[in-house]
Write a protein that holds these residues in place. Structure first.
Motif, PDB file in Angstrom:
ATOM      1  N   PHE A   1      43.953  46.132  36.334  1.00  0.00           N
ATOM      2  CA  PHE A   1      45.120  46.018  37.210  1.00  0.00           C
ATOM      3  C   PHE A   1      45.597  47.383  37.691  1.00  0.00           C
ATOM      4  CE2 PHE A   1      47.077  41.858  35.356  1.00  0.00           C
ATOM      5  CZ  PHE A   1      46.049  41.144  35.927  1.00  0.00           C
TER       6      PHE A   1
ATOM      7  N   VAL B   1      42.158  35.448  50.498  1.00  0.00           N
ATOM      8  CA  VAL B   1      41.446  34.341  49.880  1.00  0.00           C
ATOM      9  C   VAL B   1      39.980  34.263  50.326  1.00  0.00           C
ATOM     10  CG1 VAL B   1      41.349  31.836  49.656  1.00  0.00           C
ATOM     11  CG2 VAL B   1      43.505  33.040  49.338  1.00  0.00           C
TER      12      VAL B   1
ATOM     13  N   SER C   1      44.448  28.963  52.119  1.00  0.00           N
ATOM     14  CA  SER C   1      45.053  29.537  50.934  1.00  0.00           C
ATOM     15  C   SER C   1      46.186  28.674  50.411  1.00  0.00           C
ATOM     16  CB  SER C   1      45.551  30.951  51.223  1.00  0.00           C
ATOM     17  OG  SER C   1      46.552  30.908  52.194  1.00  0.00           O
TER      18      SER C   1
ATOM     19  N   SER D   1      32.649  30.177  39.929  1.00  0.00           N
ATOM     20  CA  SER D   1      32.458  31.113  38.827  1.00  0.00           C
ATOM     21  C   SER D   1      33.715  31.940  38.645  1.00  0.00           C
ATOM     22  CB  SER D   1      31.281  32.044  39.106  1.00  0.00           C
ATOM     23  OG  SER D   1      31.631  32.933  40.141  1.00  0.00           O
ATOM     24  N   GLY D   2      33.839  32.543  37.479  1.00  0.00           N
ATOM     25  CA  GLY D   2      34.984  33.414  37.237  1.00  0.00           C
ATOM     26  C   GLY D   2      36.125  32.743  36.507  1.00  0.00           C
TER      27      GLY D   2
ATOM     28  N   SER E   1      33.184  36.550  45.329  1.00  0.00           N
ATOM     29  CA  SER E   1      32.736  35.707  44.240  1.00  0.00           C
ATOM     30  C   SER E   1      31.250  35.393  44.401  1.00  0.00           C
ATOM     31  CB  SER E   1      33.585  34.445  44.234  1.00  0.00           C
ATOM     32  OG  SER E   1      32.922  33.423  43.581  1.00  0.00           O
TER      33      SER E   1
ATOM     34  N   TRP F   1      42.602  32.223  28.994  1.00  0.00           N
ATOM     35  CA  TRP F   1      43.687  32.734  29.835  1.00  0.00           C
ATOM     36  C   TRP F   1      45.018  32.228  29.315  1.00  0.00           C
ATOM     37  CZ3 TRP F   1      42.259  32.367  35.779  1.00  0.00           C
ATOM     38  CH2 TRP F   1      41.246  33.295  36.038  1.00  0.00           C
TER      39      TRP F   1
ATOM     40  N   TYR G   1      38.144  36.815  48.593  1.00  0.00           N
ATOM     41  CA  TYR G   1      37.841  36.432  47.209  1.00  0.00           C
ATOM     42  C   TYR G   1      36.566  35.600  47.156  1.00  0.00           C
ATOM     43  CZ  TYR G   1      38.163  34.352  42.611  1.00  0.00           C
ATOM     44  OH  TYR G   1      37.874  33.952  41.337  1.00  0.00           O
ATOM     45  N   LEU G   2      36.488  34.586  48.045  1.00  0.00           N
ATOM     46  CA  LEU G   2      35.329  33.692  48.009  1.00  0.00           C
ATOM     47  C   LEU G   2      34.038  34.466  48.291  1.00  0.00           C
ATOM     48  CD1 LEU G   2      36.891  30.589  49.766  1.00  0.00           C
ATOM     49  CD2 LEU G   2      36.414  30.904  47.344  1.00  0.00           C
TER      50      LEU G   2
ATOM     51  N   THR H   1      46.993  29.620  40.747  1.00  0.00           N
ATOM     52  CA  THR H   1      46.303  29.958  41.984  1.00  0.00           C
ATOM     53  C   THR H   1      44.934  30.550  41.668  1.00  0.00           C
ATOM     54  OG1 THR H   1      48.459  30.495  42.882  1.00  0.00           O
ATOM     55  CG2 THR H   1      46.559  31.188  44.163  1.00  0.00           C
ATOM     56  N   LYS H   2      44.926  31.486  40.717  1.00  0.00           N
ATOM     57  CA  LYS H   2      43.656  32.134  40.348  1.00  0.00           C
ATOM     58  C   LYS H   2      42.672  31.133  39.767  1.00  0.00           C
ATOM     59  CE  LYS H   2      45.225  36.731  39.425  1.00  0.00           C
ATOM     60  NZ  LYS H   2      45.335  37.810  38.469  1.00  0.00           N
TER      61      LYS H   2
ATOM     62  N   ASN I   1      41.403  39.604  37.403  1.00  0.00           N
ATOM     63  CA  ASN I   1      41.977  38.751  36.365  1.00  0.00           C
ATOM     64  C   ASN I   1      42.222  39.518  35.079  1.00  0.00           C
ATOM     65  OD1 ASN I   1      41.683  36.537  38.096  1.00  0.00           O
ATOM     66  ND2 ASN I   1      39.585  36.230  37.412  1.00  0.00           N
TER      67      ASN I   1
ATOM     68  N   ALA J   1      35.434  28.509  43.612  1.00  0.00           N
ATOM     69  CA  ALA J   1      34.359  29.461  43.869  1.00  0.00           C
ATOM     70  C   ALA J   1      33.150  29.179  42.998  1.00  0.00           C
ATOM     71  CB  ALA J   1      34.858  30.878  43.654  1.00  0.00           C
TER      72      ALA J   1
ATOM     73  N   ASP K   1      51.071  32.025  39.454  1.00  0.00           N
ATOM     74  CA  ASP K   1      50.072  33.068  39.727  1.00  0.00           C
ATOM     75  C   ASP K   1      48.740  32.703  39.083  1.00  0.00           C
ATOM     76  OD1 ASP K   1      51.737  34.613  41.151  1.00  0.00           O
ATOM     77  OD2 ASP K   1      52.152  36.075  39.564  1.00  0.00           O
TER      78      ASP K   1
ATOM     79  N   THR L   1      41.279  28.956  42.492  1.00  0.00           N
ATOM     80  CA  THR L   1      40.338  29.694  43.340  1.00  0.00           C
ATOM     81  C   THR L   1      39.019  29.870  42.601  1.00  0.00           C
ATOM     82  OG1 THR L   1      42.307  30.968  43.851  1.00  0.00           O
ATOM     83  CG2 THR L   1      40.307  31.610  44.969  1.00  0.00           C
ATOM     84  N   ALA L   2      39.094  30.228  41.322  1.00  0.00           N
ATOM     85  CA  ALA L   2      37.872  30.464  40.550  1.00  0.00           C
ATOM     86  C   ALA L   2      37.098  29.164  40.364  1.00  0.00           C
ATOM     87  CB  ALA L   2      38.213  31.074  39.195  1.00  0.00           C
TER      88      ALA L   2
ATOM     89  N   PRO M   1      43.567  42.340  32.841  1.00  0.00           N
ATOM     90  CA  PRO M   1      44.625  43.352  32.931  1.00  0.00           C
ATOM     91  C   PRO M   1      44.096  44.777  32.876  1.00  0.00           C
ATOM     92  CG  PRO M   1      45.300  41.587  31.477  1.00  0.00           C
ATOM     93  CD  PRO M   1      43.868  41.313  31.842  1.00  0.00           C
TER      94      PRO M   1
ATOM     95  N   GLN N   1      53.448  41.776  36.090  1.00  0.00           N
ATOM     96  CA  GLN N   1      53.125  40.925  34.952  1.00  0.00           C
ATOM     97  C   GLN N   1      54.148  41.119  33.825  1.00  0.00           C
ATOM     98  OE1 GLN N   1      49.474  41.400  32.301  1.00  0.00           O
ATOM     99  NE2 GLN N   1      48.958  39.650  33.526  1.00  0.00           N
TER     100      GLN N   1
ATOM    101  N   VAL O   1      42.927  36.876  27.766  1.00  0.00           N
ATOM    102  CA  VAL O   1      43.216  37.556  29.026  1.00  0.00           C
ATOM    103  C   VAL O   1      44.517  37.017  29.601  1.00  0.00           C
ATOM    104  CG1 VAL O   1      42.436  37.928  31.391  1.00  0.00           C
ATOM    105  CG2 VAL O   1      40.777  37.937  29.529  1.00  0.00           C
ATOM    106  N   ASN O   2      45.418  37.918  29.930  1.00  0.00           N
ATOM    107  CA  ASN O   2      46.634  37.522  30.625  1.00  0.00           C
ATOM    108  C   ASN O   2      46.376  37.669  32.120  1.00  0.00           C
ATOM    109  OD1 ASN O   2      49.102  37.263  31.807  1.00  0.00           O
ATOM    110  ND2 ASN O   2      50.179  38.593  30.368  1.00  0.00           N
ATOM    111  N   ALA O   3      46.014  36.568  32.765  1.00  0.00           N
ATOM    112  CA  ALA O   3      45.614  36.637  34.174  1.00  0.00           C
ATOM    113  C   ALA O   3      46.794  36.438  35.104  1.00  0.00           C
ATOM    114  CB  ALA O   3      44.542  35.584  34.451  1.00  0.00           C
ATOM    115  N   GLY O   4      47.981  36.331  34.549  1.00  0.00           N
ATOM    116  CA  GLY O   4      49.153  36.092  35.387  1.00  0.00           C
ATOM    117  C   GLY O   4      49.940  34.949  34.788  1.00  0.00           C
TER     118      GLY O   4
END
Lengths: 301, 458
Positions: free
Chosen positions: A240, A141, B23, B106-107, A148, B61, A144-145, B96-97, A235, B104, B93, B100-101, A237, A248, B86-89
């Motif tokens: 991935f 995590v 987290s 952005s994203g 980013s 998403w 990630y930050l 969480t993304k 994010n 953060a 899942d 986080t985005a 696919p 997935q 977009v299939n981000a999960g």
């Protein structure tokens, strides 16, 4: 080894007798271990060769009515515009670049830590040891930050850069280099006027090759199976690796809320089967180096 | 190696600890973060209409398979707007993304699929746009009441309903016929039917209950008339899993079923479970209206053997139903083009062409009244179900959903610890009441930590 070395007379016969004698208990234990290791693989192979209709209606540990493996492979490779191949390519990219880079950096770093005396060397090594004790999952995590901020989230760099750091590999190479590269060779090379980089490139690197392969194998397995980091930082696919992609598909098959869905269970099974093939090949090819590498390390001095 | 300073190790461990806390934080805190700039409703909804004609690019998403076809219809109709699907999960899942985005900065996508159970969490922490500010309140009458109620949170509208999952009883008609069982109308009859199945073959069960599926149990408590979770204002949460009369009603029936081993505590969607569903080991699946896809795709050899009936009732005179699953589409404040994002979310889920496509091409069970009441939809016979017009049963099930259910503003966490508490009792035959109390304690402790005011209201 010791048995053969001791007592010359009659050694031949006793060694032969020893070879003949079988322990039923050990054989049974070995058989159980064999089954334990091979059964999941067999299950995977058997079920990956079933059609969608047979998957849940035939016995799990044997093949279904008709042999569907090649049709399943075809479906897996073409599902969602062939994204499986893309994932496969991504995994190869992350593993080869990530593991190769990690092994190279670990070799350079380990050599430096083992052979050069500079201020802060002990502290650096202690930090490496500390880094081994932090699980990668805990770092994902904050990583990630950080990424980013830099703006590389959702790009291959976000997976590749952390893969390049292998504290365990560095530790291994430091220990290995300390023994495998004798100081006297380095000194004589210096007296002959070779520069430090040239010494590393032409002498040390060759001596360290077995250790390098060991670290490479470890790193290869680690990056091939890497799941959590790519899950967090990617994010799209299209980027991935296989682990995240297959999961997935699995999540998609396991949820009614995911819409029309397709019968993806066979695709997941076939995809899993395909994804372990390269690792099996890598092991078969590289294990030679690995064994000789470890042996070389232990008898060097 | 022996000279390793202990300081380094301690710092390392402390760092790992604080990171893992970060987290799990999950970002459901009560504190408001970056709220969307609220605009006056009339001009804002004009801006939404306006946005459809201007060039824009949106990221969406979602994990709905087949939805690209519906999105392609949108792009064909409004060629200025490009939508990247977009299939981000899936589910947790993706959440969480998303969180986080959002943290953060952005994203994050412009538009995202969010299940109803998770929406209050995003809404209260202002991580999704209040669509009422953009005139989405006007869409209320287009949607089934049960769907709209799940996106109307705390006076705002935080998502556009996409699909719903009114509960129904999917059963193996061949097994019922063989054992001369009528589809049970009440839970008392359901228990009797379970005994018949058991008497016929001790290895078989009338149905299963998944010890890891909090959503399934939530829905059955909802169907029993329970409202164990209540949120008022932004931070007052009451949890009454130990005292709610509806929960008690569910416990009385399911204690019997589990205690006498009349149902199998088997995780769903596993190899073993699908095999049981296919072989006739299990005769009933109590679940949302989205189930037919799973059955048709996973166990195709049971074609013609299935049928659908309404959920068994506690009080046949006052039938009540519940929702299980279903998603909404929400807009993320980070979007650079919120009006276009809102316009897309609205079109995707309320335009008749889109809704029909979502149902037929993406296989979603509808959320709009227009389609739920459409005779072409209701009266379509399904071969797989022996020609039964199952949408009649499922549409009526949607209309019967009991209003008033609420999810916690941290339901994603609550569901994640269900397995350790109630799931244990379901799996091991423990006391359900004690387990529900344990679940309540975990929920209360977490909520308090997150800054909510928790009570065990009645």
């Amino acid at each position: 080894m010791t048995a053969v070395a001791a007592g010359r007379p009659g050694a031949h016969r006793s060694a032969k007798a020893r070879r003949r004698r079988r322990s039923p208990a050990l054989t049974v234990i070995m058989l159980v271990m064999f089954v334990y290791a091979v059964l999941p693989l067999f299950w995977l192979l058997a079920n990956a060769s079933k059609s969608g209709g047979d998957l849940f209606s035939t016995f799990g540990l044997w093949f279904g009515g008709d042999f569907h493996l090649f049709a399943n492979i075809g479906d897996t490779l073409s599902y969602q515009d062939g994204i499986f191949l893309r994932w496969f390519g991504n995994t190869v990219l992350y593993s080869v670049v990530g593991a190769g880079g990690a092994a190279l950096l670990a070799t350079i770093g380990g050599y430096a830590l083992a052979k050069y005396d500079f201020p802060g060397r002990r502290l650096l090594f202690a930090m490496v040891l500390g880094a081994i004790s932090i699980p990668g999952t805990a770092l994902a995590v904050p990583t990630y930050l950080l990424f980013s901020r830099v703006g590389i989230v959702d790009t291959p760099w976000a997976v590749l850069i952390p893969s390049l750091c292998s504290p365990f590999g560095l530790y291994l190479m430091r220990v290995y280099a300390a023994d495998a590269v004798p100081d006297s060779i380095l000194e004589s090379a210096r007296i002959d006027g070779a520069g430090e980089f040239r010494i590393f490139r032409t002498i040390a690197l060759r001596l360290l090759a077995p250790g390098f392969v060991t670290v490479l194998l470890f790193a290869l397995v680690a990056t091939w199976n890497n799941y959590f980091l790519p899950l967090i930082v990617l994010n799209t696919p299209d980027w991935f690796p296989l682990t995240v992609g297959l999961n997935q598909w699995n999540a998609q098959a396991n949820s009614g809320t995911s819409g029309a869905g397709d019968a993806t269970y066979q695709l997941i099974l076939t995809g899993s089967l395909l994804s372990i093939v390269p690792l099996i090949i890598a092991f078969l090819v590289l294990q030679r180096f690995w064994q000789s590498g470890l042996a070389t390390g232990s008898v060097k001095q | 190696m022996r000279t390793l300073p202990s300081r380094v190790v301690i710092t390392g461990a402390a760092a790992a600890l604080s990171l893992s806390l970060a987290s799990c934080g999950g970002g459901s805190g009560g504190g408001a973060s970056d709220a969307a700039p609220a605009a006056a409703a009339p001009s804002a909804s004009a801006a939404v209409q306006d946005a459809l004609t201007k060039p824009a690019e949106l990221t969406f998403w979602t994990w709905v398979t087949g939805i690209e076809k519906t999105v392609a219809r949108f792009e064909a109709k409004y060629p200025n707007i490009k939508v990247n699907v977009v299939n981000a999960g899936q589910s947790a899942d993706q959440y969480t993304k998303l969180q986080t985005a959002i943290k953060a900065g952005s994203g994050a996508p412009d538009v995202a699929q969010v299940e109803y159970f998770a929406l209050p969490q995003f809404a209260l922490s202002k991580q999704v746009v209040n669509l009422a500010d953009y005139g989405a309140g006007a869409l209320k009458d287009k949607f089934a009441a049960s769907a709209w109620a799940q996106v109307a949170i705390n006076g705002g509208v935080y998502g556009i309903p996409q699909d719903t999952g009114p509960m129904a009883m999917f059963y193996r008609k061949d097994i019922f016929d063989k054992l001369k069982i009528e589809p049970p109308k009440t839970w008392a009859e359901f228990v009797e039917a379970a005994k018949k199945v058991k008497a016929d073959n001790p290895d078989n069960f009338l149905t299963t209950v998944d010890p890891g599926d909090a959503g399934g149990v939530d829905s059955m408590i909802w169907q029993a008339g329970g409202t164990p979770f209540k949120t008022s204002g932004e931070s007052n949460v009451s949890v009454s899993l130990a005292t709610d009369p509806g929960v008690k009603q569910w416990v009385s029936t399911w204690s019997t079923l589990l205690g006498e081993k009349l149902v199998d505590p088997q995780p769903g969607w596993t190899d073993e479970w699908w095999k049981g569903m296919g072989s006739g080991k299990y005769a009933v699946w109590l679940t949302g209206a989205w189930a037919p896809n799973g059955i048709v795709n996973s166990i195709p050899k049971t074609r013609g053997k299935w049928a659908v009936a309404p959920m068994p009732q506690y009080d046949a005179a006052q039938p009540m139903n519940a929702e299980n699953g279903g998603s909404s589409v929400a807009v993320i404040p980070q979007s650079k083009n919120i009006p276009a994002a809102v316009a897309f979310a609205e079109w995707l889920n309320s335009d008749p062409e889109a809704v029909k496509s979502l149902n037929e091409e993406a296989g979603l069970f509808p959320a709009t009244k227009a389609l739920l009441d459409d005779p072409a939809f209701r009266d379509a016979p399904l071969d797989f179900f022996g020609g039964q017009k199952i949408n009649q049963v499922l549409s009526d099930a949607s209309a019967a959903v009991r209003p008033g259910w609420q999810y916690l503003p941290f339901q994603v966490y609550a569901n994640s610890v269900f397995k350790d508490t109630v799931g244990q009792a379901i799996d091991g035959g423990g006391d359900l009441n004690a387990a529900l109390k344990a679940w309540q304690d975990r929920i209360t402790a977490f909520g308090t930590e997150q800054g909510f005011t928790l009570s065990s209201g009645g």
